[in-house]
Every structure is written in C-alpha cells, then in structure tokens.
Design an enzyme around this catalytic site. Sequence first.
Site, PDB file in Angstrom:
ATOM      1  N   ASP A 218       0.881  -1.155   0.000  1.00 43.29           N
ATOM      2  CA  ASP A 218       0.000   0.000   0.000  1.00 43.29           C
ATOM      3  C   ASP A 218       0.929   1.218   0.000  1.00 43.29           C
ATOM      4  O   ASP A 218       2.104   1.126   0.336  1.00 43.29           O
ATOM      5  CB  ASP A 218      -0.923  -0.015   1.225  1.00 43.29           C
TER       6      ASP A 218
HETATM    7  C1  GLC Z   1      -4.271   4.353  -0.215  1.00 43.70           C
HETATM    8  C2  GLC Z   1      -5.157   3.140  -0.026  1.00 43.70           C
HETATM    9  C3  GLC Z   1      -5.102   2.168  -1.181  1.00 43.70           C
HETATM   10  C4  GLC Z   1      -4.905   2.952  -2.473  1.00 43.70           C
HETATM   11  C5  GLC Z   1      -3.515   3.544  -2.422  1.00 43.70           C
HETATM   12  C6  GLC Z   1      -3.216   4.445  -3.624  1.00 43.70           C
HETATM   13  O1  GLC Z   1      -3.707   4.746   0.994  1.00 43.70           O
HETATM   14  O2  GLC Z   1      -5.039   2.414   1.191  1.00 43.70           O
HETATM   15  O3  GLC Z   1      -6.335   1.426  -1.200  1.00 43.70           O
HETATM   16  O4  GLC Z   1      -5.042   2.099  -3.597  1.00 43.70           O
HETATM   17  O5  GLC Z   1      -3.258   4.256  -1.209  1.00 43.70           O
HETATM   18  O6  GLC Z   1      -4.028   5.583  -3.572  1.00 43.70           O
END
Ligand code: GLC
Length: 669
Positions: A218
């Site tokens: 993430d």
């Molecule tokens: C965010 C989310 C994830 C998302 C990523 C990119 O913090 O947790 O679901 O795809 O970052 O935006």
Amino acid sequence: MNYDINHLTFEEKLRLLTGKDFWQTYDANGKLDSVFMSDGPNGLRKCDGEHTEESIAMPCISALANSWSEETVFTDSATIADECAEKGVDILLAPGVNIKRTPLCGRNFEYFSEDPYLSGILAKAYIRGLQENGVGACIKHFCCNNREYDREFISSEADERTLREIYVRPFEIALEAEPWLVMCSYNPVNGIYASENKKILKDLLRKRLGFSGVIVSDWGAVHNSYKALKATLDLRMAFDERAYGELKTAYERGLITDAEINFSADNLLRLLEKVQNAKKERRKVRFSVAERRERALSVARESIVLLKNEGALPLDPRKSVYVAGGFSSDPPYGGGGSSKVRTTFKSEPLARLICERTGAKTGFRQHFSDDGMFAEKCLLESAAAADRVVLCVGEDERKNREGADRITLRLSEVQENAIKMVGKVNKNVTVVVYAGGAIDMSPWIHSVNAVVYAGFCGETVNLAVADILTGKVCPSGKLAETFPLSIADTVAYPYEPNGYYDRYEDGIFVGYRRYDRDGKEVLFPFGYGLSYANFVYSDLVVRKAGETSFTLSFDVENLSSVSGKEVVQVYVKDIVSSVSRPEKELKGFVKKLIEAGKKERITIRLEADAFAFYSAALDEWYVENGDYEIQIGSSSRDIRLKARVKIELPLESQYTVEKADLREIGSET
Ligand code: GLC
C-alpha cells in the site's frame, strides 16, 4: 514482448523495486515501459499531481455486493476497464475485499461483505471484468485491514484458523481469477507489518495459496525496504528516495541476495509483459460516456435493496408525492479518500424523475440535509398536504471515508427527528437511505411504511431509485452485511483500542456467524431484501454426486403478477463437529429472473469446500464425516427448504473417530 532481466544493470534492478513516482513503475532509463496504476474500486480516479480526471462514479463495491450478481459485478468492472483503456491506465487498484468485521469501519463502502464466500466470488467476477478487458487487477488489502483507526500502527491479531476461514479466504477464492497484483495492507498482522511479514506474504500468499504475480505495498506501507524484499514484497509504492540506498546498503552487508533481488525484479518484468500483451490483444475503448453511464445505471438497479414495504411501493401514479431531503437532488455517490471519483454528472431531482415516470403530481423541498437545518413547519405542512411522502436521508463521505471510522450507526438527530415528525402527519412515508454501510434504523423505522436502501450507488443512483419507487424496476438487491439492531450487539462496541493491537477474539464468528451464535435479533439479516414479486420455494431434491459433492435442485415460483429476480442462498450447517463451527455458512447462491406466474427449477452444486473447516491441528482444510444440514433461503434468517446429507469419507482420512470406528480398520483397541 519479452523482457530479459539480463539486460538490466544491478542498479536498474534495484531501482525497479520502487515506483518511479506516485503512480508508475520505473522505466530503467527507457529500457522498459512504465506501468501506470490508478485507483479505484468505485470508478477510475486518475490523478497526476493536483488534477483528477473526470470519470463515471460507479456504484461502490458495498452497493455492488448487494446485487449478489456475478454478471452485474463483471459489467461494473468491465465498464471501469473501458475508461482505463481510454485514459491509458494499465492497472486498477481494486477490488478491496477486506471483511466487514465491524460495521463502523470507515472504508466498508469500498468492501463487499462480512462473508468471505460472497466477497471472494464477487471479487473473482470483478477481477475477470477488468482483466478480460485488458486492465490488470490489484486485489487489496492483504490482510486484516478491518478498521481505519490508526491503521498504520495497530496490529490485527488473529489465529491461523480465523485468518484462513475469514480474512484470507476472499483472497484465496479470488486468486482463481489470477489477479496480476496483490496489495499488502498498512497494518501489522500478529505484530509484524504486512509489508515485511514473511509468514503471510511468502509462506501463505505465495507458497500455500499459489500466488505468482506481483505483491505491491500500500502507498507508504513499507518501513524497511530490505525486510520487505525478503518477505517477497516486489514493489514499494510510491517512489521513496531512500529505497535505493537502503537496498544497496543491505546488499553490501549481505542482508539480501542476488536471488531475492532477481526474484522480485523478474516478477515485475512479467507484469510488464502482461500489460503489453493485454494492450495489444484485449484492451480497447468500446463505450461512449453515455453508454458507460447507462451501464452504471443497470448496475445500480440491481444493487438497491427494498427493506420495508407496507403498502407504500410502487408509488401510485394517481397520488401526489412530496419529496424532501437534500439527497433527493444531490445524493452522495461514494465515500471519501483514495477511492473518490471526480464526476460532475447530476441527475434530475428525484421528484422530477418520479413525475417523468408516472405523471404523478410531485413537490420537492430540501428542508434538511445530513446535518443541516431543518425547516420543520414548512416540511410538516407540505408532508401533511400530500398523499405520499418520500424522505431522502443518509450519510455522505464525511462519515464514510478512508482514514477514519464511524462512531455511530445512527443517522443524524436532525434526520431522525424529521422522519419521526413526518410519520406523525402522513401515514404513507417512504424513506430512501443513502449510506456506505449498515444504518441503525430502529429509532424511526416503525414510523414509516417503506424503506429503500440505495447505499452508495454511484452517480446514477437517483435514476435507479426513481425506477424502483415507481415500479419501472422490480427491486432485487439483498444485504451483503447484517444491519444490527444496536452497535452494542457488534464486536465494535465498546471499541477501546489499547493503541498497540486489536485482538480478534471473536475469531471466525464475524457478522451473521456472530449474531447466530449469540442468538441476537437483528434489524435486517445478512442476505435480506424484499421484492415486488412473491417467491415460493418447493420440491428440493438432493443427489450425491461424489464423496463430498452434492447437487441440489429445487423450484422457485413467482406467485405475483410482477416479474422479478430472486437471490436464492445456500447455507450449510455441520450438525456435530469436533471444533466450534458457525450455525450456518453461505456456500452457494444464484440470482435468477422469474417471470410473473412462472416457476423455475434451480440447480446448485456443492463441493468439498462447502463442508470443510480450516483445521489448525492439520494446518489444512478438513472435511469431517457426519451429518450436515443444507439450508436454502431467501435470506440467512428466512430458510425455505432444508435437507440433511451424510459425509462418509474413508476412516483413514478422519481423526478423533469413535473407538467403535477404529475396529472397522483393524486397529488394536
Ligand atoms: C491508499 C489506499 C489504497 C490505495 C492507495 C493508492 O492509501 O489504502 O487502497 O489504492 O493508497 O491511492
């Protein structure tokens, strides 16, 4: 197109393990094409820096799950894939399949269900809808990201059986669709960050579940580059200037090996090849914006749930209708955070849409909004003067968003008071609820005749609501999560985080599994949803097709004059088990159109996984001999047909058998 790792320098390989910027992979000085990734599960959010491109806001995954339709889910994600094709996006960071352990989780609007089987089956359809149209899927967040409060620090603490049966199970089922990426979660799992947790990434996800694609973090979830690499996390996102130096130093200190670097670099090169091949063979723009919006509407129509109807719906075109509430003209279409789509589309106000469909005399005033002013006198006079009232209430992204959990399941006091007061001056009130998750309606539901749950059904939500209120469409949605009677009945209450870990003491008893075990009454059970049609089930025949295979067939007849779709659900109960097991577990479902006055015969097959539990003693899925009850229902608490089946596997495969059985296989006793 093939990429050869030997054409990359050592430095290029190390740099490949971290994003080039916020959304793209490294291009090795032009030797490679970059892969462009974007959110999200509820429609395309393509942003570079400050600007977010406009896209179609599709029904959120929580609403989509209420369709209980693989076909509808496929249509949804295929529509988003079409927009990705138009805007040059290679990977969609979706679907999210985290289990709804607590109804308060702020991101539940982005997730399917409290049930792992429903989540997994629908996620599989979602992944297919993307990848069969040339866009890669990235299933997330692996694993146990089941609340937003302090998500980057508090450890989710769960035992092996709970992990395998509940929180990892949706991923295991969805892997059958071969998603190109899995995104790890922010939170620690049993004390170690998911991003560097070898047990869940390398041993479980890769070795036990057979995932061979790219594991991506993430965004910002990696705390230590070389520990992440050793856990076989391939790609750290987003770009982090420290990453290369950390990896280089770790290599020079002998903490990471060429084999580990090449393993992950090669996974990324394989991903590049998948993207290039998909671009060439399957990815093309098939729909106009208008056609995508029509598809979003078709999805929304399948996803709206009729929760209560005592003679109010469909609206009688000869009766005047008064529509109140800000959401009737400006409905919430999704929640806040990384999944938020930018759309400027506005449908006509609900009052006008109703009038267009039936010619009924309608009036509309905002009067009140989620937490705004409440023009009491005007509302009550108008409501009293009309034959029918439609009140639009709910929550928007302020209470359903990434990074924060809800603190209550109830509507704002302004809205609850408005509903109760209008219910006193008019005996025919329909409430339409727009929300990202379960709502506690118990304070006011007895004051009204009908409740329609719109959820977060995207930008066309009020077009779909109008179709259902007027009977143009027969409602067919069913709840993919329990609506509890009170937050006190849920695991969330009282949620007193100790700041370090959240112990999943409820184990496998999540959602309806919990309420069944505790014999708790609920407001609306898992799988519940009404129709304008009337379905009766009959003539169940069960045939044994193998040691652990059974074919169920039964009739569903529509006794009404309205054609409609019914979602039939199959639950399995282990009558006598050697371990604690839920009262029932969802193991099959079918959504079927049944024409007015007609009868359809439905066949569903159950295999071993319908009877198995995850044995912590064997570290395997295990089917235990004995009797099982098959329950076929219109909801988890509306069982219409039952049958018993016996599993009789060879005793060699069994454990903890009675001594009498041992004699049968000649053992000494
Ligand atoms: C965010 C989310 C994830 C998302 C990523 C990119 O913090 O947790 O679901 O795809 O970052 O935006």
